[in-house]
Design a protein around this motif. Sequence first.
Motif, mmCIF file in Angstrom:
data_model
loop_
_atom_site.group_PDB
_atom_site.id
_atom_site.type_symbol
_atom_site.label_atom_id
_atom_site.label_comp_id
_atom_site.label_asym_id
_atom_site.label_seq_id
_atom_site.Cartn_x
_atom_site.Cartn_y
_atom_site.Cartn_z
ATOM 1 N N GLN A 108 -6.725 11.883 -14.672
ATOM 2 C CA GLN A 108 -6.378 10.566 -14.151
ATOM 3 C C GLN A 108 -7.418 9.553 -14.594
ATOM 4 O OE1 GLN A 108 -5.973 10.990 -9.886
ATOM 5 N NE2 GLN A 108 -3.753 11.204 -10.119
ATOM 6 N N GLN A 128 -9.315 3.339 -7.392
ATOM 7 C CA GLN A 128 -7.895 3.624 -7.523
ATOM 8 C C GLN A 128 -7.717 4.593 -8.683
ATOM 9 O OE1 GLN A 128 -6.870 -0.706 -7.736
ATOM 10 N NE2 GLN A 128 -5.055 0.010 -6.643
ATOM 11 N N PHE A 156 -5.005 6.416 -11.494
ATOM 12 C CA PHE A 156 -3.760 6.149 -12.201
ATOM 13 C C PHE A 156 -3.463 7.305 -13.138
ATOM 14 C CE2 PHE A 156 -5.713 2.118 -11.177
ATOM 15 C CZ PHE A 156 -4.681 1.436 -10.561
ATOM 16 N N SER A 168 -1.810 6.996 -15.992
ATOM 17 C CA SER A 168 -1.837 6.585 -17.397
ATOM 18 C C SER A 168 -2.768 5.390 -17.588
ATOM 19 C CB SER A 168 -0.431 6.217 -17.875
ATOM 20 O OG SER A 168 -0.024 4.984 -17.323
ATOM 21 N N GLU A 183 -1.016 1.964 -16.840
ATOM 22 C CA GLU A 183 -0.984 1.573 -15.423
ATOM 23 C C GLU A 183 -2.317 0.970 -14.997
ATOM 24 O OE1 GLU A 183 0.392 4.632 -12.659
ATOM 25 O OE2 GLU A 183 1.392 5.591 -14.365
ATOM 26 N N ALA A 184 -3.405 1.601 -15.392
ATOM 27 C CA ALA A 184 -4.734 1.105 -15.025
ATOM 28 C C ALA A 184 -4.988 -0.262 -15.650
ATOM 29 C CB ALA A 184 -5.812 2.096 -15.457
ATOM 30 N N ARG A 187 -2.791 -2.478 -16.470
ATOM 31 C CA ARG A 187 -1.942 -3.463 -15.793
ATOM 32 C C ARG A 187 -2.633 -3.997 -14.541
ATOM 33 N NH1 ARG A 187 2.470 -0.386 -14.881
ATOM 34 N NH2 ARG A 187 2.652 -0.129 -17.101
ATOM 35 N N VAL A 188 -3.304 -3.126 -13.808
ATOM 36 C CA VAL A 188 -4.021 -3.546 -12.597
ATOM 37 C C VAL A 188 -5.243 -4.388 -12.960
ATOM 38 C CG1 VAL A 188 -5.325 -2.712 -10.600
ATOM 39 C CG2 VAL A 188 -3.152 -1.654 -11.202
#
Length: 183
Positions: free
Chosen positions: A96, A106, A108, A110, A113-114, A116-117
């Motif tokens: 992760q 947090q 993630f 992928s 995804e990380a 994007r945050v």
Amino acid sequence: MPALVMALLLAVSCAARAGSIEPKRAALIPGEDGYSLSAEFALDLGNRLEDAVARGVPLYFNLEFVLERSRKYWVNEHITTRSLSYRLAYSSLTRQYRLTTGNLHQNFGSLAEAMRVVGRIAALPVLEKDVLKAGESYEAAVRLALDRSQLPKPFQVDAITDSALQVDAKVLRWQFVAPVVAQ
């Protein structure tokens, strides 16, 4: 034969592409207690940095926000500066990506995804309501950038000369007029 040469050149150019961080939008939003920043960035690390983070090299990002009031015949008046740091690392044990901001962690599944945050800032408090004068115009600027000084030393040296390890970060500037509060 020429088709093979073109395919190799295309593969090399794709493998060595540099990254970029482009601001899409940003706004100061008035609230009850003060103003908060909302912003969105398009992040592209490039192949070398994506590969490096997937191999366990942590990446650090800095978000910087500056608000100033322009003045005639004098330098701009500095109102506030707000910065926020992110640490992105991959754990091969858990498979992760872990994003850390202060004490908040947090996980993630992928990298997309990380990222994007990291690229979306919502309701980040930047200053109190009484600081701005209603109806006055201010200049705001926001930037999200990779902190190359936090990379391991071999990467820092390579990042100076290797364009595949460089991430071009652009600044978004806009005019902000403090809203007049009806009483």
